[in-house]
Every structure is written in structure tokens, then in C-alpha cells.
Design a protein around this motif. Structure first.
Motif, PDB file in Angstrom:
ATOM      1  N   LYS A   1       8.951 -14.841 -31.683  1.00 11.06           N
ATOM      2  CA  LYS A   1       8.257 -14.000 -30.709  1.00 11.06           C
ATOM      3  C   LYS A   1       8.790 -12.569 -30.746  1.00 11.06           C
ATOM      4  O   LYS A   1       8.044 -11.593 -30.576  1.00 11.06           O
ATOM      5  CB  LYS A   1       8.431 -14.608 -29.313  1.00 11.06           C
ATOM      6  CG  LYS A   1       7.656 -13.897 -28.219  1.00 11.06           C
ATOM      7  CD  LYS A   1       7.910 -14.554 -26.858  1.00 11.06           C
ATOM      8  CE  LYS A   1       7.169 -13.797 -25.756  1.00 11.06           C
ATOM      9  NZ  LYS A   1       7.458 -14.383 -24.417  1.00 11.06           N
ATOM     10  N   THR A   2      10.096 -12.459 -30.997  1.00  8.91           N
ATOM     11  CA  THR A   2      10.717 -11.130 -31.003  1.00  8.91           C
ATOM     12  C   THR A   2      10.194 -10.261 -32.150  1.00  8.91           C
ATOM     13  O   THR A   2      10.272  -9.033 -32.075  1.00  8.91           O
ATOM     14  CB  THR A   2      12.245 -11.241 -31.123  1.00  8.91           C
ATOM     15  OG1 THR A   2      12.569 -12.085 -32.247  1.00  8.91           O
ATOM     16  CG2 THR A   2      12.844 -11.825 -29.856  1.00  8.91           C
TER      17      THR A   2
ATOM     18  N   SER B   1       8.923  -5.235 -33.585  1.00  5.27           N
ATOM     19  CA  SER B   1       8.505  -4.533 -34.796  1.00  5.27           C
ATOM     20  C   SER B   1       7.714  -3.273 -34.448  1.00  5.27           C
ATOM     21  O   SER B   1       7.205  -3.121 -33.335  1.00  5.27           O
ATOM     22  CB  SER B   1       7.638  -5.455 -35.664  1.00  5.27           C
ATOM     23  OG  SER B   1       8.405  -6.491 -36.235  1.00  5.27           O
ATOM     24  N   ASP B   2       7.619  -2.364 -35.412  1.00  6.76           N
ATOM     25  CA  ASP B   2       6.799  -1.156 -35.277  1.00  6.76           C
ATOM     26  C   ASP B   2       5.790  -1.194 -36.419  1.00  6.76           C
ATOM     27  O   ASP B   2       6.085  -0.775 -37.530  1.00  6.76           O
ATOM     28  CB  ASP B   2       7.686   0.088 -35.349  1.00  6.76           C
ATOM     29  CG  ASP B   2       6.955   1.348 -34.913  1.00  6.76           C
ATOM     30  OD1 ASP B   2       5.778   1.491 -35.262  1.00  6.76           O
ATOM     31  OD2 ASP B   2       7.565   2.186 -34.228  1.00  6.76           O
ATOM     32  N   LEU B   3       4.606  -1.721 -36.146  1.00  9.86           N
ATOM     33  CA  LEU B   3       3.685  -2.129 -37.207  1.00  9.86           C
ATOM     34  C   LEU B   3       2.556  -1.160 -37.504  1.00  9.86           C
ATOM     35  O   LEU B   3       1.911  -1.266 -38.553  1.00  9.86           O
ATOM     36  CB  LEU B   3       3.076  -3.500 -36.858  1.00  9.86           C
ATOM     37  CG  LEU B   3       4.075  -4.646 -36.686  1.00  9.86           C
ATOM     38  CD1 LEU B   3       3.368  -5.875 -36.120  1.00  9.86           C
ATOM     39  CD2 LEU B   3       4.750  -4.969 -38.014  1.00  9.86           C
ATOM     40  N   TYR B   4       2.303  -0.212 -36.608  1.00  9.84           N
ATOM     41  CA  TYR B   4       1.107   0.608 -36.744  1.00  9.84           C
ATOM     42  C   TYR B   4       1.457   2.099 -36.720  1.00  9.84           C
ATOM     43  O   TYR B   4       2.561   2.480 -36.312  1.00  9.84           O
ATOM     44  CB  TYR B   4       0.116   0.244 -35.632  1.00  9.84           C
ATOM     45  CG  TYR B   4      -0.083  -1.257 -35.537  1.00  9.84           C
ATOM     46  CD1 TYR B   4      -0.715  -1.957 -36.566  1.00  9.84           C
ATOM     47  CD2 TYR B   4       0.440  -1.984 -34.461  1.00  9.84           C
ATOM     48  CE1 TYR B   4      -0.856  -3.341 -36.512  1.00  9.84           C
ATOM     49  CE2 TYR B   4       0.304  -3.366 -34.401  1.00  9.84           C
ATOM     50  CZ  TYR B   4      -0.337  -4.043 -35.435  1.00  9.84           C
ATOM     51  OH  TYR B   4      -0.452  -5.412 -35.394  1.00  9.84           O
ATOM     52  N   PRO B   5       0.541   2.969 -37.166  1.00 11.62           N
ATOM     53  CA  PRO B   5       0.859   4.406 -37.213  1.00 11.62           C
ATOM     54  C   PRO B   5       1.217   4.954 -35.834  1.00 11.62           C
ATOM     55  O   PRO B   5       0.782   4.427 -34.806  1.00 11.62           O
ATOM     56  CB  PRO B   5      -0.450   5.031 -37.727  1.00 11.62           C
ATOM     57  CG  PRO B   5      -1.165   3.933 -38.440  1.00 11.62           C
ATOM     58  CD  PRO B   5      -0.807   2.674 -37.708  1.00 11.62           C
TER      59      PRO B   5
ATOM     60  N   SER C   1       9.570  -5.669 -38.823  1.00 13.65           N
ATOM     61  CA  SER C   1       8.970  -4.900 -39.906  1.00 13.65           C
ATOM     62  C   SER C   1       8.589  -3.530 -39.389  1.00 13.65           C
ATOM     63  O   SER C   1       8.175  -3.372 -38.236  1.00 13.65           O
ATOM     64  CB  SER C   1       7.734  -5.610 -40.460  1.00 13.65           C
ATOM     65  OG  SER C   1       7.223  -4.900 -41.573  1.00 13.65           O
ATOM     66  N   LEU C   2       8.772  -2.553 -40.243  1.00 14.29           N
ATOM     67  CA  LEU C   2       8.367  -1.187 -39.963  1.00 14.29           C
ATOM     68  C   LEU C   2       7.224  -0.853 -40.915  1.00 14.29           C
ATOM     69  O   LEU C   2       7.415  -0.806 -42.129  1.00 14.29           O
ATOM     70  CB  LEU C   2       9.544  -0.228 -40.169  1.00 14.29           C
ATOM     71  CG  LEU C   2       9.255   1.272 -40.068  1.00 14.29           C
ATOM     72  CD1 LEU C   2       8.684   1.631 -38.701  1.00 14.29           C
ATOM     73  CD2 LEU C   2      10.530   2.079 -40.323  1.00 14.29           C
ATOM     74  N   MET C   3       6.039  -0.704 -40.386  1.00 13.98           N
ATOM     75  CA  MET C   3       4.869  -0.387 -41.202  1.00 13.98           C
ATOM     76  C   MET C   3       3.978   0.597 -40.452  1.00 13.98           C
ATOM     77  O   MET C   3       4.259   0.967 -39.308  1.00 13.98           O
ATOM     78  CB  MET C   3       4.076  -1.657 -41.542  1.00 13.98           C
ATOM     79  CG  MET C   3       4.823  -2.652 -42.421  1.00 13.98           C
ATOM     80  SD  MET C   3       3.764  -3.977 -43.091  1.00 13.98           S
ATOM     81  CE  MET C   3       3.696  -5.106 -41.689  1.00 13.98           C
TER      82      MET C   3
END
Length: 603
Positions: free
Chosen positions: A316-317, A322-326, A352-354
Motif C-alpha cells: 500500500k505504501t 511514490s511520485d508517479l506523474y508529472p 518509483s519516481l516517474m
């Protein structure tokens, strides 16, 4: 106080270990006590480093150094512990008796020394200077304000122009904009080169390139020979692709005189490492299918794929942290747009960083990044000490991520998800060509331009007034690419590639990962799925999942060569990759009839 007690125990073990006779289990017990203490502190420091680094990369505000200062402090604490003279002495002393230790203990002790070499306490001032320089370089790289015609643009905006624009003047502006960041990174790169070399020389390495290569159990010469062999193996096919691309791009842009070398601003990627958008496979429009689904669907679908083959749902964390979007439009901060996966605590905190957008590139990238995430989770077990929670080698991590990205792009897989209608007719040769313009084209960039530049940078102390000259010499030699205009030494085009700055001297990891990827995929397709390697569907196959998990779960506890032989039956080889793309050779030779070849044939 705890550290003091731990150190007393370590010193006591050091003095007493010489009294143990060979084979005395008492020595193994002393070593294990030391390793348990080291692993505990190692995990704690990793959490500190990763948390501060994470904040620094998701929230970059010009003029605000709060996150950078915190990251520097964390990095220095990590360096102080991993590079401490006491730990170096302990590991060396215990390794003098490695014949009576367990293989896993020996592995960990060697890992301690490897990590110490990048942070030796005896060179504390140099290490501190290097850490500060690395942090500053990262801030300068990812905090840079790209501009086209005076208007601020994002890296994604630039990539969009290079992917779609056919007006060459507009393409050149975008490409040149992407290179402006290099000017301000050159001085920092020179400084980093010097500091990195000085740091590892403290424990006997000739240079930073040799240090990084040693993690594979190889010498620099052995690595260079292997890289050149892989490049040579794929060169005949690359030569055909280069000839094909020159003529097809000239046609696309309405240029009558086909250039001998590919202008860098003609290509869809800022560094010319991927030309796959040159080909549109009729019947398959993945971008159109993904756009209405949105960015969140893409990441969630990646998770569904892994779950379908037997992996657990993501913690869940992962979704919370995460930072997934612009970054939102108009945000007063910037973020690192380069996709990455993070193992925050070397346990279950994975992120994830995306900057995911609903298109085919981010669809494949998301599957790739989740491959790293599931690799982290697979080896985060009590059987694998924190020190060994890494890939079997660095290339394994990239290979298994890329494997899943490629699997998700194969036609039967996409039909299964209704991303394309079942039975959709498509040109299989065009599909293979599109894949080759990605995977094969990447090999000379990774084995050649990047790896040879970094070798020259660190091992040969390449003079600063030759950085750009050497970069473009290598791009011409290996990729057949030239800049659109003369690029003087006021530029530092190599430094515009993030890895040159913050993931230094190991880009060959990606080259080896592609070789590994096809070797593993070939085994899965033929031995497990009994399908054509060009048209597989991993989705829902638990046997495939078990095979992949069996590779992942051991982390770095064993020998990477042995693991590959056990799982695929052969040593690392480009054979599977060559076989996969072999059908293209006759097709390309026919397409290139009457065309001028400008790359020399192999002798």
C-alpha cells in the motif's frame, strides 16, 4: 553508546580471531556477530540516505538548499560508516581466514570492502568534497530551466518535439535546448572525475572505472573486450539499420541529399539511443489505445501483470509514497523526470519516481520500473542479508525490468489486454524492425559511445578541453551520428545524459542487460511457453513468474555467472539476441539495394 559497544565487540573479535584454529566454528560465530551488527547499521543509514535523496529529487526549488543539505549530511554519515578504517580492518582480517567461513559470509565481507573503497575514512576530506559535488551536480542537472524561444519547457516537452515534429528548424531548436544544461555541468564533471578517482585510489584501484567494473569480478580489459565483442556481434545488423534509417529519415524530412551520417537532431531520442519511432506498425496504434485510459491505468495495469504471473500486490505504501506523474502545471518546483525505482529501507518500502503520461513509451517504462520494484521485494527476505539485497549483478536488475517491458509490448500480450483487437493483422517484419531500432540501436550507444567515453574520462583522465570532441568522435564511430552544427568545448554534451553525472562509469550495465534480456526471454519462450520468441504472452502464466522469481529471490548472494548457467543453460552470449533479429537481415539488405553504405564493413 550502541555504536561504541558494537565497535568494542568488533575489536575483540579482531584480536581473538587469530587464536581460532582453521575449521573452528567459533570464528564463523564471531564473523556472523560482526556482520549482523554491520547489516543493521547499513540498513539504517540507507534509509537516511534514500529518504533525503528522495526529497531532493521530487521537490527541486531554485535557491532552496534545504533538501540538498540534509542529503549531504546523510551521505556523509553513510560514507563515514561504510568507509571506516575499523570496518576495513575487520573485513580484511576476517577474509584472511575465508577458507573456513561460509560463502555468504565471504560475500558480505568482500561487499564491505567494495563499499569502503568508495568512502575510505583515510580520505575523509576528499569523500566529503565528492558527496557535496555530487549533490550540487544533481541539483544543477534536474533543476535546469530548459527553454525554447525563451519559453520554459520540460524534458517531456522536448522529447515530444523530437518524437513528432517534422519541421527540421523546430527539431533543431528542441535538440539544442536539451544540450544547454551541459554547459553548466562541465566544471562539475571535471571535479567529480578527479574526486571519484582519488577516492577509490585510496584502497588500491587505479581509477573509478576499474572500481565499478570490479563489481562484476572482472578487470577493465576484460570488460572492454566483452563490450567490443557484443558490439562486433551486432554490428552487421546495425550497419543495415543505419543505412536504412539515413534514407528513411531523409524521406520523412524531405531532404534530397541523404547525409553520410545521421544528424543528431533528426533522431527521436536526445542521445540517439532509440530510433524505433521511425516505424509505425500498421494495425497497432498503442498510443491511441492508451490515451483515453490515463496515466494511472498504465501503472495499475503493470501491477496487474505481475500479480497475474504470481507476484504479490504492491505494498500500500508504494501507492502512497511514490511520485508517479508529472509535476502539476505551474508548480513552483521541479522534479527529476528520469524514471527510477527506489528501495528505500532495503525491505518493503519500495517507491518509483516517474512522470507517467498515457503513451506507449511510459507504458513500457512503467512495466520496466515495476520489474525493479518486484526484484527488490523478491530478495527482501530473512535469507538475504541487507548487504546482499542487490541484483545478481547490476545488469540483472536492468535485464529483468526490460524483459517485462518487452513482454508487455508483444502482440499476443496486447491482444490479451484488448489494447489491440484480437486477430488484428499487422506486418510482423515491421514489428521486428521497430524492435531492432530500439534494442539493436542501443548496443553501440551503450557499449561504445557511453562506455568508451567514461573509460577515457576516468581511466585515461581525458582532458577537459577534449570532452565534447571525444564524445562526438565516439558517437560517429559507434552510432554513425553527428551533431547538426559544430559543437565546441563550451558545450559538454556528454553531461546532458544523467548517468554521466549521477550513475557514473557503469552504463555498460544496460548493454549487458539487453544481452541478458534476450537470453532469458529466449528460454522462457522456448522452454516454458513453447511459443515463438517474437510473439509471446507471459500474462497469467505462473510458471513464467516462478522462473523469474527464482532468479530474483537470491539477490547478490551467489555467483551471477553460475545463476545464468543454471537458469538458461549457457554463459552470457549475444546468440539469442542475434537469432531473434536474424530474419531482418535479408529484409534490410533488400530495402538497402542501391543505397550508399557509409559505415565500413567488418573485416
Amino acid at each position: 553508546m550502541k555504536k561504541y559497544v558494537l565497535m568494542l565487540a568488533a575489536v575483540a573479535a579482531l584480536y581473538s580471531c587469530n587464536k581460532d584454529k582453521a575449521g573452528d566454528p567459533g570464528l564463523q560465530k564471531k564473523v556472523q556477530t560482526y556482520l549482523d551488527g554491520y547489516n543493521k547499521e547499513y540498513q539504517k543509514l540507507n534509509v537516511l540516505v534514500n529518504e533525503t535523496s528522495w526529497k531532493m529529487q521530487i521537490h527541486i526549488v531554485e535557491g532552496d538548499s534545504t533538501n540538498a543539505v540534509a542529503n549531504n549530511k546523510a551521505m556523509e554519515a553513510y560514507a563515514k560508516y561504510t568507509g571506516s578504517s575499523d570496518n576495513i580492518k575487520m573485513a580484511k582480517a576476517f577474509l584472511e581466514h575465508q577458507d573456513v567461513l561460509t560463502p555468504l559470509q565471504v560475500k558480505q565481507l568482500k561487499s564491505i570492502l567494495y563499499k569502503a573503497a568508495n568512502n575510505p575514512e583515510t580520505l575523509q576530506k576528499i569523500v566529503s568534497a565528492r558527496i557535496k559535488a555530487e549533490t550540487k551536480q544533481t541539483e544543477n542537472l534536474f533543476g535546469f530551466d530548459f527553454k525554447i524561444d525563451g519559453k520554459s519547457v520540460s524534458a517531456n516537452d522536448i522529447d515530444g518535439v523530437l518524437a513528432d515534429e517534422t519541421n527540421l528548424a523546430k527539431r533543431r531548436k528542441a535538440w539544442e535546448s536539451s544540450k544547454e544544461v551541459g554547459k553548466g555541468l562541465k566544471t562539475g564533471l571535471v571535479n567529480l572525475r578527479n574526486l571519484r578517482n582519488q577516492t577509490v585510489q585510496g584502497l588500491g584501484y587505479k581509477d573509478f572505472f576499474e572500481y565499478q567494473v570490479s563489481d562484476y569480478g572482472m578487470t577493465t580489459d576484460e570488460m572492454l573486450v566483452m563490450l567490443k565483442q557484443f558490439n562486433k556481434d551486432l554490428y552487421p545488423l546495425f550497419r543495415e539499420l543505419h543505412t536504412y534509417a539515413r534514407y528513411e529519415y531523409a524521406k520523412k524530412y524531405g531532404v534530397k541529399d541523404v547525409p553520410d551520417m545521421l544528424p543528431a537532431d533528426w533522431l527521436p531520442n536526445r542521445w540517439g539511443q532509440d530510433w524505433s519511432s521511425l516505424v509505425d506498425v500498421k494495425g497497432i496504434d498503442l498510443d491511441a489505445a492508451l490515451k483515453p485510459k490515463g496515466a494511472e491505468w498504465i501503472v495499475k495495469q503493470g501491477e496487474r501483470f505481475y500479480v497475474s504471473i504470481g507476484f504479490p500486490e504492491l505494498p500500500k505504501t508504494f501507492w502512497e509514497k511514490s511520485d508517479l506523474y508529472p509535476a502539476p502545471a505551474g508548480a513552483n518546483y521541479k522534479k527529476n523526470n528520469h524514471a527510477s525505482a527506489w528501495h528505500m529501507d532495503l525491505d518493503k518500502d519500495v517507491r518509483s519516481l516517474m512522470s507517467v503520461e498515457p503513451n506507449s513509451e511510459w507504458y513500457e517504462t512503467s512495466h520496466h520500473e515495476l520489474g525493479h520494484i518486484y526484484y527488490y521485494l523478491s530478495y527482501s527476505t530473512p535469507e538475504v542479508p541487507y548487504l546482499m539485497r542487490e541484483g545478481a549483478n547490476r545488469a540483472y536488475h536492468e535485464a529483468l525490468g526490460s524483459l517485462m517491458g518487452m513482454a508487455a509490448m508483444q502482440k499476443p500480450f496486447m491482444e490479451n489486454l484488448n489494447l489491440i483487437p484480437k486477430g488484428t493483422p499487422s506486418d510482423e517484419m515491421q514489428t521486428l524492425l521497430k524492435e531492432a531500432l530500439n534494442y539493436v540501436v542501443f548496443i553501440p550507444f551503450s557499449t561504445g559511445t557511453m562506455s568508451m567515453f567514461e573509460h577515457d574520462l576516468y581511466a585515461e583522465n581525458l582532458p577537459a578541453d577534449q570532452f565534447n570532441k571525444r564524445w562526438w568522435e565516439l558517437a560517429a564511430q559507434y552510432q554513425g551520428i553527428v551533431p547538426p552544427t559544430v559543437r565546441g568545448e563550451e558545450f559538454c554534451d556528454a553531461a546532458t545524459k544523467t548517468h554521466i553525472n549521477d550513475d557514473a562509469a557503469q552504463y555498460y550495465d544496460y548493454a549487458l542487460s539487453y544481452i541478458l534480456l534476450f537470453q532469458i526471454h529466449d528460454h522462457i519462450a522456448k522452454k516454458i511457453l513453447h511459443q515463438d520468441p517474437h510473439a509471446t504472452n507471459y500474462y497469467g502464466n505462473k510458471e513464467v513468474g516462478k522462473f523469474i522469481q527464482d532468479i530474483m529471490k537470491s539477490g547478490a548472494t551467489g555467483d551471477w555467472r553460475k545463476l545464468l548457467r543454471e537458469k538458461t543453460g549457457s554463459d552470457l552470449s549475444a546468440k539469442a539476441m542475434l537469432e531473434y533479429f536474424n530474419p531482418l537481415m535479408d529484409y534490410l539488405k533488400n530495402e538497402n539495394k542501391g543505397r550508399k553504405y557509409t559505415l565500413p564493413a567488418l573485416k
